[in-house]
Write a protein that holds these residues in place. Structure first.
Motif, PDB file in Angstrom:
ATOM      1  N   PRO A 119       0.454  -2.771  -7.196  1.00 58.47           N
ATOM      2  CA  PRO A 119      -0.833  -3.438  -7.423  1.00 58.47           C
ATOM      3  C   PRO A 119      -0.878  -4.815  -6.777  1.00 58.47           C
ATOM      4  O   PRO A 119       0.080  -5.579  -6.843  1.00 58.47           O
ATOM      5  N   THR A 123     -13.343 -10.704  -0.595  1.00 59.41           N
ATOM      6  CA  THR A 123     -12.416  -9.713  -1.164  1.00 59.41           C
ATOM      7  C   THR A 123     -12.760  -9.466  -2.627  1.00 59.41           C
ATOM      8  O   THR A 123     -12.785  -8.319  -3.090  1.00 59.41           O
ATOM      9  N   ARG A 145       0.831  -1.199   0.000  1.00 56.44           N
ATOM     10  CA  ARG A 145       0.000   0.000   0.000  1.00 56.44           C
ATOM     11  C   ARG A 145       0.873   1.260   0.000  1.00 56.44           C
ATOM     12  O   ARG A 145       0.592   2.221  -0.718  1.00 56.44           O
ATOM     13  N   GLY A 150      -8.516  -8.078 -11.774  1.00 54.35           N
ATOM     14  CA  GLY A 150      -7.266  -7.372 -11.529  1.00 54.35           C
ATOM     15  C   GLY A 150      -6.615  -6.766 -12.745  1.00 54.35           C
ATOM     16  O   GLY A 150      -5.384  -6.762 -12.854  1.00 54.35           O
ATOM     17  N   SER A 161     -13.391  -1.460  -6.955  1.00 56.71           N
ATOM     18  CA  SER A 161     -12.051  -1.247  -7.512  1.00 56.71           C
ATOM     19  C   SER A 161     -12.108  -1.081  -9.023  1.00 56.71           C
ATOM     20  O   SER A 161     -12.887  -1.752  -9.706  1.00 56.71           O
ATOM     21  N   SER A 183     -14.813 -10.712 -13.767  1.00 55.24           N
ATOM     22  CA  SER A 183     -14.796 -10.750 -12.302  1.00 55.24           C
ATOM     23  C   SER A 183     -15.919 -11.623 -11.770  1.00 55.24           C
ATOM     24  O   SER A 183     -15.735 -12.403 -10.827  1.00 55.24           O
ATOM     25  N   ALA A 238      -7.003  -3.219 -15.035  1.00 55.45           N
ATOM     26  CA  ALA A 238      -7.693  -1.943 -15.258  1.00 55.45           C
ATOM     27  C   ALA A 238      -7.800  -1.588 -16.736  1.00 55.45           C
ATOM     28  O   ALA A 238      -8.501  -0.645 -17.093  1.00 55.45           O
ATOM     29  N   ARG A 246       2.422   1.770  -3.306  1.00 48.27           N
ATOM     30  CA  ARG A 246       1.387   1.796  -4.350  1.00 48.27           C
ATOM     31  C   ARG A 246       1.594   0.691  -5.393  1.00 48.27           C
ATOM     32  O   ARG A 246       1.467   0.922  -6.604  1.00 48.27           O
ATOM     33  N   ARG A 272      -9.938  -2.112 -10.949  1.00 49.17           N
ATOM     34  CA  ARG A 272      -9.299  -3.276 -11.555  1.00 49.17           C
ATOM     35  C   ARG A 272     -10.179  -4.522 -11.452  1.00 49.17           C
ATOM     36  O   ARG A 272      -9.920  -5.511 -12.111  1.00 49.17           O
ATOM     37  N   LEU A 285     -13.749  -5.943  -4.454  1.00 50.60           N
ATOM     38  CA  LEU A 285     -12.956  -5.452  -5.586  1.00 50.60           C
ATOM     39  C   LEU A 285     -13.834  -5.257  -6.827  1.00 50.60           C
ATOM     40  O   LEU A 285     -13.676  -4.284  -7.570  1.00 50.60           O
ATOM     41  N   PRO A 327      -5.369  -9.932  -6.898  1.00 48.31           N
ATOM     42  CA  PRO A 327      -6.631  -9.977  -6.133  1.00 48.31           C
ATOM     43  C   PRO A 327      -6.837 -11.270  -5.345  1.00 48.31           C
ATOM     44  O   PRO A 327      -7.417 -11.247  -4.256  1.00 48.31           O
TER      45      PRO A 327
END
Length: 197
Positions: free
Chosen positions: A56, A105, A51, A119, A113, A132, A121, A54, A115, A109, A59
């Protein structure tokens, strides 16, 4: 593209370290509580580090590391608070419960999110939601399988995660192949007649 794949492989390897630390401490004959706390500390350090820089998250590995970071403190806190039924339930389901953590999770996401659970983007939003949702459906289907084979780590966890990692890779590769094909087609249309590369 090769550089991106190498970076993805490196970050995936880093994100796998807390699980490796936990398994080595546990399977090496150590105390399960010690292994749990070691795994929780490793997972928390990795989550904060990713984090901060930053980086990625993968997931699926994000769900695993969130589970590692939370499950031991939750079990210990439940015992200390006298909620022994909950503590025993968490303890019994701590292994197969990791798939529940990955599923939850993935839901977050997918909803919040850019992404998604897949995962990536770079995908169009509709396709990202579709992929997803496919990953979520497979994860949900694997949860009862995992609980049915609890105690057999290879069958209950290794096989489901091999399926999830392979499916995610397949979906991402499918999108990039399609996107690359479209780019080549557009480039060919824009090329003057008779000009080749």
């Amino acid at each position: 593209m090769a550089g991106s794949q190498q970076k993805s492989w490196l970050t995936d390897t880093l994100e796998s370290l807390p699980s490796i630390v936990f398994l080595v401490a546990w399977r090496g004959g150590g105390d399960i509580a010690f292994a749990g706390w070691l795994g929780a500390a490793s997972a928390l350090a990795l989550l904060l580090g990713f984090r901060f820089y930053r980086m990625p998250f993968n997931p699926i590995l994000l769900g695993i590391n969130l589970h590692l970071a939370a499950i031991t403190p939750l079990i210990v806190a439940s015992f200390h608070l006298g909620v022994t039924d909950l503590a025993r339930l968490l303890l019994r389901s701590s292994e197969s419960g990791v798939l529940i953590s990955v599923f939850l999770t993935g839901c977050l996401l997918t909803l919040f999110s850019g992404r998604g659970f897949v995962g990536d983007a770079t995908m169009p939003r509709r396709l990202r939601l579709q992929f997803s949702a496919s990953l979520l459906a497979v994860t949900a289907a694997l949860i009862p399988w995992s609980f049915a084979h609890a105690g057999q780590t290879l069958v209950s966890l290794a096989v489901p995660f091999m399926i999830l990692f392979a499916l995610r890779r397949f979906l991402i590769a499918r999108w990039h192949d399609k996107a690359g094909g479209n780019s080549s087609a557009f480039a060919g249309l824009a090329m003057p007649a008779g000009e080749t590369h």
